[in-house]
Design a protein around this motif. Structure first.
Motif: not given
Length: 558
Positions: A340-354
């Motif tokens: 779960x943390x692995x997925x959440x980390x990837x999603x957070x990085x995607x959101x931060x890219x904006x």
């Protein structure tokens, strides 16, 4: 009933389900043009201004509709111009059929006027290149071509049409109906093995690509990914196929791949790769996975057996079409793991890219794209060609489940405008927005006449910075202070677009964009907005001067 080859060809296309074709007329296929005279409203001929533009339109139409985009061009020079569309369709895995005029069979092999050996020219560029040598075989060849174009890994087919084959009379009957092909489906044991491999993973990733997804198929993959909490990554320029609002979507593996996506793929232990062909751009130059034996366990699912193991030896290969596989995956019980943390980390990085700084440009494309994310309809179609400007629709637009992106895997300049016209031909009621650089736009700006003639006018955002930006960036990084051949003197784009009947404006400030875009949307004849972009704002996070300074500093240090 006897008919000539041109009539037989057109009747077969109608039976197969073709409704649109794109082309530039030529004396080598006059009999086909004559047959098309009687099919208006059933099989329309979209008259284009250059064979390259026509072939791009056919490639984009095939990518958008999942039916072969049809293109007609004349022999020799026409075929050479159209080859860019064939190459693009092949790299996109988009169904397309290019018909090319040919010298009469009695002249072959003499280097007759505009003669080309089409099997030699297109043999490595298309799925199949063939020349008609008996008029009676036209139905057979067309049926095979259509089938090849849409099945396995979809792609382009090239058919050469000798003039005498089109004028010769024959009693051969046309095809009786469309081709229906069931996709290869995964077996139940294969799906259980797949589930077991995912269940045993510590850091799984779903990596998908390809353009032949049926409506709703990706929803099944999304539901499985969300129920299993597995991060999902798109390959280069296919992020439109997955709902970017899903908490599982973590970005795109393509040109300019962000560090977080590289980390996800490099550190994954199991990768479920669906319908992608493992190209250079989605593997960071084939560095993310070892060739031919990756450290990661790859489960490769593809409709073509030729793609499985082509570059990387999978831990498990499944020969299945994307839609049949999606249905099977949707019926599979989700897996549960400690990632779960692995997925959440990837999603957070995607959101931060904006998150972007203010850009040093009269028109700030970061703010423009953020506005477009808010105001464009759910079913918008975006298109682009090639250049640094493509970062905006490719990296900073969030695609919902109904939105589409038509962008070339091949990195072909000039694709965006023809693709936008093809999209308006296919879906005249949908909003179509083309992102184009000033260099990219001028590759096929003459196709605005095609748009005018056929009532297929998109909205074009012209990012005008006066340079070939991608090449200039490479120059600044590798040959600082030695700029050559990348500065352009441009025409008055507003006057040019107006001459083609488009609404057109020059936008000199970010604050002026919103109102101008509303005027563009209100125009019944399409629109072009010429955006004043500073060369300094070449990338979202590094200016041209910063590139140069970094290169000079590195040179001095060395």
């Amino acid at each position: 009933m006897e008919r000539n080859g041109g009539q037989l060809l057109v009747e077969c296309l109608l039976a197969l389900g073709a409704t649109k074709s794109f082309g530039v007329p030529g004396e080598s296929y006059l009999a086909v043009l004559d047959a098309l005279h009687d099919t208006r409203g059933r099989l329309d001929y979209i008259l284009c201004r250059n064979e390259g533009g026509a072939a791009f339109m056919a490639a984009a139409y095939g990518k958008l509709t999942r039916q072969p985009g049809i293109c007609f061009v004349t022999r020799g020079p026409g075929a050479a111009n159209a080859s860019i569309g064939v190459h693009t369709a092949m790299q996109d895995s988009a169904p397309m059929i290019l018909f090319v005029g040919q010298v009469g069979t009695d002249m072959k092999g003499r280097e007759a006027f505009q003669e080309v050996d089409y099997k030699a020219v297109f043999g490595t560029m298309a799925k199949w290149a063939v020349e008609i040598d008996q008029v009676e075989r036209l139905p057979e060849i067309l049926s095979r071509a259509w089938t090849l174009a849409i099945s396995g890994r979809p792609g382009p087919v090239v058919i050469a049409l000798p003039e005498d084959m089109l004028t010769a009379l024959t009693g051969a009957a046309p095809l009786s109906g469309p081709v229906e092909i069931a996709e290869p489906a995964p077996s139940a044991p294969a799906m259980q093995r797949l589930r077991g491999m995912l269940e045993g993973a510590e850091r799984p990733v779903i990596l998908y690509g390809g353009c032949n997804w049926a409506d709703g198929a990706m929803d099944a993959i999304r539901r499985f990914a969300e129920a299993s909490d597995i991060p999902v990554v798109s390959v280069f320029r296919y992020q439109d196929q997955y709902d970017n609002a899903s908490p599982t979507f973590c970005g795109e593996a393509g040109v300019g791949m962000v560090a977080s996506v590289k980390e996800l793929l490099r550190e994954a232990d199991v990768i479920l790769a669906v319908n992608n062909r493992f190209g250079e751009n989605s593997t960071d130059g084939y560095t993310l996975f070892d060739v031919p034996q990756p450290r990661q366990q790859i489960i490769h699912v593809h409709g073509s057996d030729l793609e499985i193991g082509k570059v990387y030896r999978p831990a498990f290969g499944i020969h299945a079409g994307p839609n049949a596989f999606a249905e099977a995956l949707g019926a599979l019980e989700p897996v549960k793991g400690g990632w779960a943390q692995w997925r959440a980390k990837g999603r957070a990085a995607y959101e931060k890219s904006f998150d972007l700084p203010d850009l040093p440009s009269p028109v700030d494309m970061g703010k423009v794209t953020a506005l477009l994310n808010e105001i464009l309809p759910d079913d918008v179609i975006l298109t682009n060609g090639a250049g640094n400007f493509t970062v905006w629709p490719n990296k900073f637009f969030r695609f919902g489940p109904k939105a589409r992106l038509l962008a070339p895997q091949s990195g072909a300049m000039g694709y965006g405008v023809p693709a936008a016209i093809a999209a308006k031909v296919a879906h005249p009621d949908r909003t179509v927005v083309c992102f184009a650089g000033d260099g990219d736009f001028q590759m096929n700006c003459q196709e605005l006449a095609t748009a005018l003639q056929h009532g297929a006018q998109p909205i074009i955002l012209l990012l005008n910075n006066g340079i070939y930006g991608t090449i200039r960036a490479h120059q600044e990084r590798h040959y600082p202070e030695r700029v050559s051949g990348t500065t352009m003197v441009n025409p008055d784009f507003v006057a040019l677009a107006k001459s083609y009947g488009f609404h057109a404006e020059r936008i000199g400030a970010t604050s002026d964009f919103a109102a101008a875009f509303e005027r563009a949307r209100a125009s019944k004849t399409g629109a072009l907005l010429d955006l004043d972009i500073s060369p300094e704002a070449l990338t979202p996070r590094q200016t041209l001067s910063q590139m140069r300074e970094a290169a000079l500093s590195a040179k001095e240090t060395a």
